[in-house]
Design a protein around this motif. Structure first.
Motif, PDB file in Angstrom:
ATOM      1  N   SER A  48      31.401  43.355  31.881  1.00  0.00           N
ATOM      2  CA  SER A  48      32.738  43.201  32.025  1.00  0.00           C
ATOM      3  C   SER A  48      33.481  44.501  31.302  1.00  0.00           C
ATOM      4  N   LEU A  49      32.899  44.733  30.192  1.00  0.00           N
ATOM      5  CA  LEU A  49      33.148  46.049  29.269  1.00  0.00           C
ATOM      6  C   LEU A  49      33.306  47.396  30.083  1.00  0.00           C
ATOM      7  N   VAL A  50      32.197  47.620  31.069  1.00  0.00           N
ATOM      8  CA  VAL A  50      32.128  48.657  31.603  1.00  0.00           C
ATOM      9  C   VAL A  50      33.082  48.642  33.019  1.00  0.00           C
ATOM     10  N   ALA A  51      33.439  47.567  33.539  1.00  0.00           N
ATOM     11  CA  ALA A  51      34.417  47.456  34.566  1.00  0.00           C
ATOM     12  C   ALA A  51      35.736  47.802  34.120  1.00  0.00           C
ATOM     13  N   GLN A  52      35.971  47.318  32.673  1.00  0.00           N
ATOM     14  CA  GLN A  52      37.114  47.592  32.084  1.00  0.00           C
ATOM     15  C   GLN A  52      37.482  48.953  32.022  1.00  0.00           C
ATOM     16  N   VAL A  53      36.523  49.532  31.300  1.00  0.00           N
ATOM     17  CA  VAL A  53      36.751  50.916  30.963  1.00  0.00           C
ATOM     18  C   VAL A  53      36.832  52.124  32.171  1.00  0.00           C
ATOM     19  N   THR A  54      36.176  51.414  33.523  1.00  0.00           N
ATOM     20  CA  THR A  54      36.431  52.438  34.513  1.00  0.00           C
ATOM     21  C   THR A  54      37.396  52.049  35.525  1.00  0.00           C
ATOM     22  N   GLY A  55      38.374  50.975  34.863  1.00  0.00           N
ATOM     23  CA  GLY A  55      39.403  50.584  35.430  1.00  0.00           C
ATOM     24  C   GLY A  55      39.255  49.367  36.604  1.00  0.00           C
ATOM     25  N   HIS A  56      38.446  48.788  36.627  1.00  0.00           N
ATOM     26  CA  HIS A  56      38.462  47.535  37.602  1.00  0.00           C
ATOM     27  C   HIS A  56      38.519  46.290  36.922  1.00  0.00           C
ATOM     28  N   HIS A  57      39.717  46.165  36.584  1.00  0.00           N
ATOM     29  CA  HIS A  57      40.117  45.003  35.638  1.00  0.00           C
ATOM     30  C   HIS A  57      40.262  43.550  35.935  1.00  0.00           C
ATOM     31  N   GLU A  58      40.309  43.387  37.215  1.00  0.00           N
ATOM     32  CA  GLU A  58      40.160  42.164  37.863  1.00  0.00           C
ATOM     33  C   GLU A  58      38.603  41.783  38.042  1.00  0.00           C
ATOM     34  N   GLU A  59      37.810  42.913  38.363  1.00  0.00           N
ATOM     35  CA  GLU A  59      36.192  42.651  38.180  1.00  0.00           C
ATOM     36  C   GLU A  59      35.880  42.481  36.809  1.00  0.00           C
ATOM     37  N   ALA A  60      36.401  43.039  35.857  1.00  0.00           N
ATOM     38  CA  ALA A  60      35.990  42.955  34.476  1.00  0.00           C
ATOM     39  C   ALA A  60      36.380  41.542  34.099  1.00  0.00           C
ATOM     40  N   LEU A  61      37.377  40.889  34.358  1.00  0.00           N
ATOM     41  CA  LEU A  61      37.995  39.493  34.194  1.00  0.00           C
ATOM     42  C   LEU A  61      36.961  38.468  34.573  1.00  0.00           C
ATOM     43  N   SER A  62      36.688  38.872  35.839  1.00  0.00           N
ATOM     44  CA  SER A  62      35.570  37.794  36.580  1.00  0.00           C
ATOM     45  C   SER A  62      34.232  37.919  35.858  1.00  0.00           C
ATOM     46  N   PHE A  63      33.654  39.063  35.518  1.00  0.00           N
ATOM     47  CA  PHE A  63      32.567  39.136  34.536  1.00  0.00           C
ATOM     48  C   PHE A  63      32.701  38.300  33.471  1.00  0.00           C
ATOM     49  N   ALA A  64      33.850  38.654  32.469  1.00  0.00           N
ATOM     50  CA  ALA A  64      33.986  37.817  31.297  1.00  0.00           C
ATOM     51  C   ALA A  64      34.263  36.529  31.354  1.00  0.00           C
ATOM     52  N   GLU A  65      34.787  35.924  32.454  1.00  0.00           N
ATOM     53  CA  GLU A  65      34.951  34.580  32.699  1.00  0.00           C
ATOM     54  C   GLU A  65      33.878  33.889  32.851  1.00  0.00           C
ATOM     55  N   ARG A  66      32.735  34.432  33.634  1.00  0.00           N
ATOM     56  CA  ARG A  66      31.474  33.862  33.944  1.00  0.00           C
ATOM     57  C   ARG A  66      30.651  34.005  32.731  1.00  0.00           C
ATOM     58  N   ALA A  67      30.592  35.083  31.641  1.00  0.00           N
ATOM     59  CA  ALA A  67      30.047  34.894  30.345  1.00  0.00           C
ATOM     60  C   ALA A  67      30.449  34.041  29.749  1.00  0.00           C
TER      61      ALA A  67
END
Length: 427
Positions: free
Chosen positions: A240-259
């Protein structure tokens, strides 16, 4: 001295205290020559022989094996339990004191496993108190010892994290790769995935984003194959952190919610608090229109962090993030309050969090027309960022500082900050 030497010395000492000769101790079950070999450390007695000798010497078996009586062993284990409980309950300074007092107990010297457990607990408590240099020193000492595999992975994971949090990103990467590289690498396990996830975050902070994206995918696959809550939380959290830093915010949110969903099932307080903060941070950036809802949740997180064994840096991070949410929601007084608290908790001039807090204060004061104070806080950011090594995170903060200074009308200062950002990015 070896374990056999120490056991033999204890048998010899107690025998003499009891006024017995070797022949008297041996008769009738053992030979006096065998007792002599045991006392000189040339023979290792079997458990049955040790129990027999303890009976003959009228002392505890625990003393012959460990150098402490059963009562002393019980006291040590009880003290260690209290220290661990204090750490779990967020009483980090008390935990640090308890672990240190236990290590000062001479009875712990011959109890290798318990001593290592105590030193590791002291390192965790010291890290939680924000003294990263001392925590690193303790962990480096432990790393040189003969440790069980699981404990070695845990030590290396915390060492990697402490290096990362103190902005020593090259050292963090070296520690992580040391455990993961080479043909003799251990098979994936929960603890190894957690170590790898910490390494992943170090790649990200250092700016190795391509490597971070690739490694995140590898970790997700490993965690899915293991299917355990710990591995799934660690892999998805850092993906999620990596996706956020690379600008993939919705993907980051999906990973974070699963975690977060998986972490909630484990009930581990520190991990739950930190995962909730990570999720809220991602949500605030992915959906800024929800800033007020996120702000309310972050206010609750502050209390949660204070009640768990999160580190001073973790607590600084939650206050800075809450300050950002307050700023986005238009409550500038609260934004100033929490940014100031966050800055006070960050290691002085040794962490980018202090710079981020100062930068936020500058923006808040600029927003309310207090331009002179805004300029002062923008200038103070230099003091926080200048001592730090070049990294992607430093580059990002320098760039944000340049934008803020430019908005305040200081063109020369903005140019300098832009140049520092480029230098940190390696351009």
């Amino acid at each position: 001295m070896t374990t056999s030497d120490l056991v033999g010395l204890r048998i010899k000492t107690v025998r003499r205290q009891r006024g017995l000769s070797q022949a008297q101790l041996a008769h009738p079950e053992l030979s006096d020559s065998y007792v002599s070999l045991i006392e000189s450390g040339k023979r290792t007695p079997t458990p049955a022989v040790l129990e027999l000798l303890a009976q003959k010497l009228d002392c505890s078996l625990s003393y012959l094996i460990n150098g402490v009586t059963a009562e002393q062993m019980e006291d040590i284990e009880l003290a260690l339990g209290y220290a661990r409980l204090a750490l779990e309950n967020g009483e980090v300074q008390e935990a640090r004191t308890r672990f240190a007092e236990l290590l000062a107990n001479n009875n712990l010297t011959g109890l290798t496993t318990l001593r290592q457990d105590t030193e590791f607990g002291l390192a965790l408590a010291t890290e939680a108190c924000g003294d990263l240099d001392e925590a690193i020193s303790i962990l480096l000492g432990l790393r040189e010892e003969d440790l069980p595999t699981e404990r070695r992975i845990e030590v290396m994971m915390v060492l990697c994290r402490a290096h990362r949090d103190s902005e020593r990103l090259t050292e963090a990467v070296e520690v992580g790769e040391q455990m993961l590289a080479g043909s003799a690498r251990l098979p994936w396990s929960d603890s190894l995935v957690e170590l790898a996830a910490t390494l992943l975050s170090a790649y990200m902070w250092r700016g190795d984003l391509l490597r971070a994206r690739q490694f995140a995918a590898e970790l997700l696959n490993a965690a899915d194959a293991l299917g355990t809550p710990r591995s799934i939380v660690a892999a998805n959290w850092n993906a999620s952190l990596v996706a956020q830093v690379t600008g993939h915010h919705e993907e980051a949110l999906s990973f974070a919610e699963r975690a977060m969903a998986m972490q909630a099932e484990t009930g581990q307080p520190r991990g739950l608090a930190r995962m909730r903060l990570s999720l809220l941070r991602v949500r605030l950036r992915a959906r800024p229109m929800e800033s007020e809802a996120v702000r309310d949740l972050l206010r609750a997180s502050v209390a949660e962090f204070e009640q768990t064994s999160t580190s001073m840096i973790d607590r600084a991070r939650v206050h800075v993030e809450l300050a950002n949410a307050e700023y986005m929601s238009g409550d500038f007084d609260k934004a100033v309050e929490h940014a100031t608290i966050g800055r006070s908790l960050a290691p002085e001039f040794k962490h980018v969090l202090g710079a981020e807090a100062g930068l936020l204060l500058s923006r808040v004061y600029n927003a309310v027309g207090r331009h002179e104070e805004a300029a002062e806080h923008a200038t103070s950011v230099h003091d926080w960022l200048t001592p730090l090594p070049d990294s992607r995170r430093s580059a990002s903060t320098w760039f944000a500082t340049a934008e803020t200074i430019e908005a305040l009308g200081d063109a020369d200062g903005a140019v300098e900050a832009y140049q520092r950002a480029l230098a940190c990015a390696g351009l």
